[in-house]
Design a protein around this motif. Structure first.
Motif, PDB file in Angstrom:
ATOM      1  N   SER A  75     -95.253 -17.982 -15.531  1.00  0.00           N
ATOM      2  CA  SER A  75     -95.623 -17.034 -14.476  1.00  0.00           C
ATOM      3  C   SER A  75     -94.545 -15.970 -14.358  1.00  0.00           C
ATOM      4  O   SER A  75     -93.359 -16.280 -14.248  1.00  0.00           O
ATOM      5  N   GLU A  76     -94.976 -14.709 -14.348  1.00  0.00           N
ATOM      6  CA  GLU A  76     -94.032 -13.609 -14.202  1.00  0.00           C
ATOM      7  C   GLU A  76     -93.383 -13.583 -12.825  1.00  0.00           C
ATOM      8  O   GLU A  76     -92.313 -12.977 -12.652  1.00  0.00           O
ATOM      9  N   ILE A  77     -93.989 -14.251 -11.839  1.00  0.00           N
ATOM     10  CA  ILE A  77     -93.349 -14.276 -10.521  1.00  0.00           C
ATOM     11  C   ILE A  77     -92.043 -15.065 -10.553  1.00  0.00           C
ATOM     12  O   ILE A  77     -91.212 -14.928  -9.651  1.00  0.00           O
ATOM     13  N   LEU A  78     -91.834 -15.860 -11.609  1.00  0.00           N
ATOM     14  CA  LEU A  78     -90.575 -16.592 -11.745  1.00  0.00           C
ATOM     15  C   LEU A  78     -89.402 -15.692 -12.120  1.00  0.00           C
ATOM     16  O   LEU A  78     -88.250 -16.136 -12.101  1.00  0.00           O
ATOM     17  N   SER A  79     -89.689 -14.448 -12.489  1.00  0.00           N
ATOM     18  CA  SER A  79     -88.596 -13.487 -12.719  1.00  0.00           C
ATOM     19  C   SER A  79     -88.384 -12.596 -11.499  1.00  0.00           C
ATOM     20  O   SER A  79     -87.635 -11.619 -11.552  1.00  0.00           O
ATOM     21  N   GLY A  80     -89.029 -12.923 -10.389  1.00  0.00           N
ATOM     22  CA  GLY A  80     -88.849 -12.170  -9.157  1.00  0.00           C
ATOM     23  C   GLY A  80     -89.867 -11.061  -9.005  1.00  0.00           C
ATOM     24  O   GLY A  80     -90.574 -10.710  -9.939  1.00  0.00           O
ATOM     25  N   ASN A  81     -89.943 -10.516  -7.812  1.00  0.00           N
ATOM     26  CA  ASN A  81     -90.850  -9.403  -7.526  1.00  0.00           C
ATOM     27  C   ASN A  81     -90.215  -8.111  -8.017  1.00  0.00           C
ATOM     28  O   ASN A  81     -89.294  -7.590  -7.411  1.00  0.00           O
TER      29      ASN A  81
END
Length: 302
Positions: A75-81
């Motif tokens: 998930s790209e949300i694991l690299s932050g917003n």
């Protein structure tokens, strides 16, 4: 059994990887949805995040392993917003290290200027109302956050994961390689996680890619629609004229008149704000990437 962590980055074909590659059940087992990842790993406040419970939950999901199948958390949300400067990317790497004892980490990247342009398109898609020049230059008041070009210094995240999981367990793959040579891209990924050549791999190499970013020429219309309709940046719409906003939005997604000029304007803004600032970062990033980034037009210091 290998566990693959894929924490982004945003706008690097992550959706295609999740919906096509990691959805291939002959090769991968996707352990959680975006919503489940958010609930377990991202949303809990630091004071209440329970690493022990999160670790137990992930271990339970990994029970009953299938031979030859790689477990994956993607998930790209694991690299932050990224629209808020990815302020939590370091903390999320720490949480993954605390909950996943051993793992391979795949970071997908993209040359900084094209990626920033795509991030702006995502901003407009999610309800933003600023032009690209204002978006790149906006400085929020103290205590509030915005997109920060420093987020695109990808080596920082790569080194953070290397510190937790070991440098040999972190690999960077550029989106440009996926576009130009998908079979090589997939083979590098599969070698990294220990997957042998298979029929499924050759089928994935032929799977169509998709892009749903709105055209830059339609951005002015979408910005008008965003002032009327409901979106993550504008949770309350002007209800009586909201249907008008939806109509303008649909037109904006199809409006390609003046696209070449819109891209020129965007590229000029990107050049003005981002030129000559990522060469050192990309030179460090190259240590994690098995292909020549400079040949893929990444800015690079010698």
């Amino acid at each position: 059994m290998t566990l693959l962590l894929h924490p982004g980055f945003h706008k690097t074909a992550t959706s295609w990887l999740q919906s096509t590659v990691f959805a291939e059940k002959r090769l991968f087992r996707s352990l959680m949805t975006h919503e489940e990842i958010d609930d377990l790993l991202v949303r809990p406040h630091d004071f209440w995040f329970d690493a022990e419970q999160a670790s137990a939950d992930i271990s339970a999901l990994r029970s009953d392993p299938k031979p030859g199948v790689v477990d994956v958390i993607s998930s790209e949300i694991l690299s932050g917003n990224i629209l808020l400067g990815s302020r939590d990317s370091a903390q999320l790497a720490k949480r993954l290290a605390a909950t996943c004892d051993e793992a391979k980490v795949l970071l997908t990247v993209r040359a900084q200027k094209p990626m920033a342009r795509s991030i702006y398109q995502q901003y407009v898609k999610r309800g933003g109302r600023l032009g690209i020049e204002e978006f790149l230059r906006f400085a929020p008041e103290p205590g509030y956050f915005w997109f920060d070009p420093a987020t695109l210094e990808f080596h920082k995240v790569a080194e953070a994961y290397a510190a937790y999981f070991g440098r040999e367990n972190v690999m960077v793959l550029p989106q440009e390689l996926l576009v130009s040579n998908r079979p090589q891209y997939l083979r590098l990924m599969f070698d990294f996680v220990g997957l042998e050549e298979s029929v499924a791999e050759h089928e994935l190499a032929k799977a169509p890619a998709s892009s749903i970013s709105p055209p830059l020429s339609g951005a002015p219309l979408l910005r008008i629609a965003n002032s009327i309709g409901q979106s993550p940046f504008n949770p309350r719409s002007r209800s009586r004229i909201a249907p008008l906003g939806k109509l303008i939005e649909r037109v904006g997604y199809r409006w390609t008149l003046g696209e070449a000029k819109a891209k020129q304007r965007a590229d000029a803004a990107l050049d003005a704000e981002l030129s000559n600032r990522f060469g050192k970062s990309n030179a460090i990033l190259q240590r994690f990437c098995p292909v020549d980034l400079k040949k893929l037009r990444y800015e690079m210091d010698d």
